[in-house]
Design an enzyme around this catalytic site. Structure first.
Site, PDB file in Angstrom:
ATOM      1  N   ASP A  28       0.832  -1.207   0.000  1.00 30.71           N
ATOM      2  CA  ASP A  28       0.000   0.000   0.000  1.00 30.71           C
ATOM      3  C   ASP A  28       0.867   1.258   0.000  1.00 30.71           C
ATOM      4  OD1 ASP A  28       0.785  -0.768   2.632  1.00 30.71           O
ATOM      5  OD2 ASP A  28      -0.740   0.526   3.523  1.00 30.71           O
ATOM      6  N   GLU A  48       0.054  -1.045   5.906  1.00 31.56           N
ATOM      7  CA  GLU A  48       1.159  -0.522   6.725  1.00 31.56           C
ATOM      8  C   GLU A  48       1.005   0.980   6.863  1.00 31.56           C
ATOM      9  OE1 GLU A  48       4.835   0.996   8.249  1.00 31.56           O
ATOM     10  OE2 GLU A  48       3.942   1.542   6.346  1.00 31.56           O
TER      11      GLU A  48
HETATM   12 ZN   LIG Z   1       6.730   2.192   4.110  1.00 28.71          ZN
END
Ligand SMILES: [Zn+2]
Length: 387
Positions: free
Chosen positions: A78, A143
């Site tokens: 992501d 994340e």
């Molecule tokens: Zn990162």
């Protein structure tokens, strides 16, 4: 075009705004399956997660019983939002070369790290098809978001199964000026608090009939922000408390407000615990007789990898690359998914491209750095695998 650049371009073209994965994981899973990796999707609450392992003993599905050492590459597919398109020199989701660098969202954080890791493994296995360790990838699409259903979830499942990696390499951007000048051996913990201090509203001319929450907060926070929480350790800076928001007041000059709100955050070394810091703050608030409500948010435990095999191999590879100059071993910066993996009992380091443009407009990576990073990962695998 190099293999690493080709894969990176394919990843940048997939607009995986957190927690979207936009097909990145499928692309990577297929590529690794071609090398003999056996993958398992561990998607959870809308987050895409992949755990995929290649066992030199070949037994698909028998990996947990295998005695071969387990080396894990960890990363996230992501990316953060690009911000206004017109602020970028080119479309953030169309990889574009300018002046020896490739531009696009995720070019540094951290699709380049992932592409370099995958190509390093492809190259390694072409050279050493009998590489003795198990190799695994742990990929997540959460994340940059709340980090609840990504690596944390996969680590929990692995712990339940008794999977204990030996070494973990996270491909986050860690370099200052050039790839290999710095890597991360630990991260500080993060503990946040939103504090509401209640007073009694009144006229500024009659303070005896009011209770000013700003005046109550100031001496306590003068002390808390000046306090030496610890001296740090050889490898961690001292713990710090920073106030990020302080709101109070009605907007007029003749009213004592009824409440004040502070938002503050600790970045703390492994010398502290979240529980201990919380107790220390609440003891100070209680001692000052404050009427308050504290909403704590513990967003990250610290982790630290002591000197051992992984640090030794990585430091050796980087020193050779830097013509004898040692790479900086760093513990500053924000949190990362390393904090969820270290508790499995493994060594964790983070090594990736130059961090300067991450989360900014015109995020980019130098094309030469892509090849350097791919080679460095390959040399580290050679070192860990006894070459
Ligand atoms: Zn990162």
């Amino acid at each position: 075009m190099s293999a690493t650049r080709g894969l990176l371009e394919e990843l940048i073209r997939r607009p995986s705004l957190t927690p979207e994965d936009a097909g990145c994981t499928e692309l990577l899973a297929d590529r690794l399956a071609a090398l003999g990796f056996v993958g398992e999707r561990m998607d959870h609450e809308g987050v895409t997660n992949l755990w995929t392992v290649r066992d030199p003993q070949g037994a698909a599905g028998a990996s947990e019983a295998s005695r071969a050492p387990l080396i894990v590459f960890a990363g996230h597919t992501d990316v953060v939002p690009p911000g206004p398109r017109e602020a970028w020199g080119s479309d953030p989701f169309v990889p574009t070369e300018r002046a020896g660098a490739l531009y696009g969202r995720g070019a540094a954080d951290m699709k380049s790290g992932i592409a370099a890791m995958v190509v390093a493994v492809e190259t390694l296995l072409a050279r050493r098809p009998d590489y003795p360790a198990r190799l695994a990838f742990l990929l997540t699409s959460d994340e940059e978001g709340p980090c609840r259903h990504g690596t944390r979830h996969v680590a929990r499942v692995l712990a339940e199964r008794g999977v204990r990696p030996d070494q973990v390499i996270v491909g986050e951007a860690t370099a200052v000026d050039q790839v290999g000048d710095r890597f991360i051996i630990g991260r500080r913990g993060s503990l946040g608090c939103t504090l509401t201090i209640r007073g009694v509203q009144g006229h500024v001319a009659y303070p005896e009939r009011a209770d000013n929450p700003i005046h109550r907060a100031l001496p306590v926070f003068a002390e808390l922000t000046a306090r030496r929480w610890d001296e740090g350790t050889a490898e961690f800076p001292p713990t710090s408390l920073q106030i990020s928001n302080f709101h109070s007041g009605t907007g007029v000059s003749n009213v004592i407000p009824g409440s004040a709100e502070l938002v503050f955050n600790f970045r703390y070394s492994p010398a502290q615990s979240a529980r201990g810091l919380r107790q220390a703050v609440e003891a100070a608030l209680d001692a000052a007789g404050l009427d308050y409500q504290a909403d704590w948010a513990h967003s990250g435990e610290p982790y630290y990898t002591a000197p051992g095999r992984l640090r030794e191999v990585v430091a050796g590879v980087l020193a050779a690359h830097n013509k004898g100059r040692a790479a900086e071993e760093f513990t500053g910066g924000g949190t990362s998914d390393g904090r969820f993996l270290a508790p499995l009992g493994c060594e964790v380091i983070e090594l990736g491209p130059v961090a300067r443009s991450i989360h900014k407009v015109d995020e980019h990576v130098a094309l030469a750095d892509l090849e350097t990073l791919t080679n460095l990962y390959g040399q580290i695998l050679d070192g860990l695998g006894g070459a």
